[in-house]
Design a protein around this motif. Structure first.
Motif, PDB file in Angstrom:
ATOM      1  N   ASP A 184     -40.151  44.363  50.144  1.00  0.00           N
ATOM      2  CA  ASP A 184     -40.256  44.445  51.394  1.00  0.00           C
ATOM      3  C   ASP A 184     -39.126  44.983  51.189  1.00  0.00           C
ATOM      4  O   ASP A 184     -38.624  46.020  52.880  1.00  0.00           O
ATOM      5  N   HIS A 185     -37.843  44.925  51.633  1.00  0.00           N
ATOM      6  CA  HIS A 185     -36.338  44.295  52.233  1.00  0.00           C
ATOM      7  C   HIS A 185     -35.489  45.268  51.087  1.00  0.00           C
ATOM      8  O   HIS A 185     -34.543  45.606  51.419  1.00  0.00           O
ATOM      9  N   PRO A 187     -34.963  46.977  48.557  1.00  0.00           N
ATOM     10  CA  PRO A 187     -34.690  48.589  48.079  1.00  0.00           C
ATOM     11  C   PRO A 187     -33.992  49.013  49.104  1.00  0.00           C
ATOM     12  O   PRO A 187     -33.432  50.393  49.456  1.00  0.00           O
ATOM     13  N   GLU A 188     -34.875  49.198  50.282  1.00  0.00           N
ATOM     14  CA  GLU A 188     -33.961  49.690  51.673  1.00  0.00           C
ATOM     15  C   GLU A 188     -32.906  49.314  51.456  1.00  0.00           C
ATOM     16  O   GLU A 188     -31.656  49.790  52.049  1.00  0.00           O
ATOM     17  N   HIS A 189     -32.642  47.920  51.612  1.00  0.00           N
ATOM     18  CA  HIS A 189     -31.239  47.290  51.609  1.00  0.00           C
ATOM     19  C   HIS A 189     -30.519  48.253  51.095  1.00  0.00           C
ATOM     20  O   HIS A 189     -29.199  48.887  51.081  1.00  0.00           O
ATOM     21  N   ARG A 191     -30.764  50.743  49.823  1.00  0.00           N
ATOM     22  CA  ARG A 191     -30.897  52.419  49.801  1.00  0.00           C
ATOM     23  C   ARG A 191     -29.711  53.449  50.498  1.00  0.00           C
ATOM     24  O   ARG A 191     -28.524  53.806  50.638  1.00  0.00           O
ATOM     25  N   ARG A 192     -29.585  51.507  52.361  1.00  0.00           N
ATOM     26  CA  ARG A 192     -28.144  52.037  53.181  1.00  0.00           C
ATOM     27  C   ARG A 192     -26.909  52.176  52.205  1.00  0.00           C
ATOM     28  O   ARG A 192     -25.974  52.555  52.427  1.00  0.00           O
ATOM     29  N   THR A 202     -28.756  56.169  42.976  1.00  0.00           N
ATOM     30  CA  THR A 202     -30.161  56.276  43.639  1.00  0.00           C
ATOM     31  C   THR A 202     -31.331  55.338  43.104  1.00  0.00           C
ATOM     32  O   THR A 202     -31.402  55.891  41.666  1.00  0.00           O
ATOM     33  N   TRP A 208     -37.135  49.218  40.169  1.00  0.00           N
ATOM     34  CA  TRP A 208     -37.218  47.643  41.503  1.00  0.00           C
ATOM     35  C   TRP A 208     -38.017  46.440  40.491  1.00  0.00           C
ATOM     36  O   TRP A 208     -38.000  45.692  41.308  1.00  0.00           O
ATOM     37  N   ASP A 225     -29.399  46.196  59.686  1.00  0.00           N
ATOM     38  CA  ASP A 225     -27.904  47.123  58.814  1.00  0.00           C
ATOM     39  C   ASP A 225     -27.220  45.677  58.592  1.00  0.00           C
ATOM     40  O   ASP A 225     -25.916  45.986  58.881  1.00  0.00           O
TER      41      ASP A 225
END
Ligand SMILES: CC(C)(COP(=O)(O)OP(=O)(O)OC[C@H]1O[C@@H](n2cnc3c(N)ncnc32)[C@H](O)[C@@H]1OP(=O)(O)O)[C@@H](O)C(=O)NCCC(=O)NCCS
Length: 421
Positions: A184-185, A187-189, A191-192, A202, A208, A225
């Protein structure tokens, strides 16, 4: 023209213009899998490779990434290469890049220049499809250096017990994520984080999959963030506690970095030792209380061994003016380049203000293609491999304005491509 390999004898160099290089078709999957099984023994059997190619389940794609060197329409597969389409972040800018992998030539046809010729053709394909850079992990740096690649990155591998780390504050806020939380966290982490991680690519879901593995461990501190995380794998260590291999650290602030280290310092009852691949800029030897590799003697007088240096990847500029245009050029900047394999990059280049539309933009213009005069090799022309290494390291600021404005995580702008391919 089609290359007739049957007419060649070992030791007889083919004319590169005769090479037939084409995208892989379904009928090529089995021969390619066999070729790669022979070329990379012990990795995975040919049937497993073939299945992954067919189903497209490899981390960076399937058959569409494969290119074949063959000996004519009905001839055998003589070589293979993979060209992955990547987006790579240099100094915060996402750029189209080609990941080069699995370069292989049938053993019967090696040492005649076919491998180099196939790679050269691959570089041309990559440039023609609009990619600005090529990147690979080298088996021999000299081989790829001759083909225009320069070293871009380096890691210092430390091995130490948890107690060697200082008990930095913030450890209480660190949590080990469950498998679901990792998915949940992280891949987004990441990406930032790509905007402040020089060299990162990318990633999509296929990159993942390791987060789902039983041996994966993710420790995280902070929220949103502000969060920092490390991704590690737990390695069995027969007769001892397992060890922890930290593969990736995604932190933007020194507080989160120290909190994660502080947490690790308390894990002496969980891990026998920790392996940490540090960027040179982390100055990790200053972090450890006893920065000495266990079990190693002094090699020279009073000096001791502290870490192992891992080198790679290598990067190559495919399209110099387009790349410089994306990274920003200083007016008046100049460089003379020698690139026999992609001659569009060769010549004497200068940063010029764009004449049209009153733009203040500066682009790299080719003043002359002729570098034979004062700019011959040894008389000032930079081989493209050397320029590639310098440019990617930000050591050529006139051609990388972006490197000056780049806000790197922790202020460390070392190149950090992850070894996913
Ligand atoms: C690496 C590999 C693709 C090279 O293929 P190749 O066709 O032999 O490559 P080349 O002929 O271009 O170059 C190989 C060597 O032969 C030399 N060579 C090239 N043409 C030659 C010729 N006509 N006569 C004699 N030697 C020649 C090259 O200088 C090079 O020397 P080096 O080893 O000192 O660098 C091949 O060895 C292979 O499949 N290896 C296993 C897989 C692998 O390691 N792939 C790389 C992954 S990063």
């Amino acid at each position: 023209m089609t290359l007739d390999l049957n007419s060649l004898r070992p030791g007889e160099a083919p004319d590169p213009a005769d090479l037939r290089v084409r995208p892989a078709e379904p009928r090529d999957i089995e021969p390619l899998a066999r070729l790669w099984d022979v070329a990379f023994p012990g990795e995975r059997p040919a049937e497993v490779r073939a299945k992954a190619l067919e189903e497209g389940t490899d981390a960076l794609g399937g058959r569409e990434t494969c290119w074949v060197l063959d000996a004519g329409p009905d001839g055998p597969v003589v070589g293979g290469l993979r060209l992955y389409e990547l987006e790579m972040h240099l100094f915060g800018q996402p750029l189209p890049a080609t990941g080069v992998g699995a370069l292989a030539i049938d053993p019967a046809w090696r040492e005649q220049g076919l491998g180099s010729a196939l790679l050269r053709r691959g570089l041309r394909i990559a440039r023609d499809r609009g990619d600005l850079l090529a990147v690979l992990y080298p088996m021999r740096t000299g081989y790829y250096g001759r083909l225009g690649f320069g070293l871009a990155g380096e890691l210092h591998r430390f091995r130490f017990t948890p107690e060697e780390l200082p008990p930095f504050p913030g450890a209480d806020a660190v949590r080990v994520l469950s498998r679901q939380e990792r998915m949940d966290h992280i891949p987004e982490h990441y990406r930032r984080f790509t905007a402040s991680g020089h060299g990162l690519i990318t990633r999509g879901p296929r990159q993942w999959r390791h987060l789902e593995a039983d041996d994966c461990l993710v420790a995280r501190v902070g929220e949103g963030d502000e969060a920092g995380a490390l991704v590690a794998s737990v390695q069995p260590n027969p007769g001892h506690l397992p060890s922890l291999h930290v593969r990736e650290v995604m932190v933007d602030t020194h507080d989160t970095y120290r909190a994660l280290l502080g947490w690790l310092s308390r894990q002496g009852e969980a891990w026998d030792h920790i392996v940490w691949d540090a960027l040179p800029g982390e100055k990790f030897e200053q972090v450890l209380r006893h920065p000495r590799l266990p079990g190693t003697p002094n090699r020279r007088g009073l000096w001791f061994e502290s870490a192992t240096i891992l080198r790679g990847p290598m990067v190559r500029i495919l399209n110099l003016p387009a790349l410089a245009g994306r990274l920003g050029v200083e007016p008046g900047a100049s460089v003379t380049v020698l690139d026999p394999d992609l001659p569009d990059n060769s010549g004497h280049w200068q940063g010029e203000r764009a004449p049209s539309s009153g733009s203040i933009g500066v682009h790299l213009a080719r003043v002359t293609e002729d570098i034979s005069g004062g700019a011959a090799p040894g008389a000032g022309a930079l081989p493209i491999g050397f320029l590639s290494g310098l440019l990617v390291q930000g050591a050529y600021p006139a051609l990388t304005r972006a490197s000056e404005d780049f806000e790197a995580a922790l202020g460390i702008s070392d190149f950090r491509l992850w070894d996913v391919f």
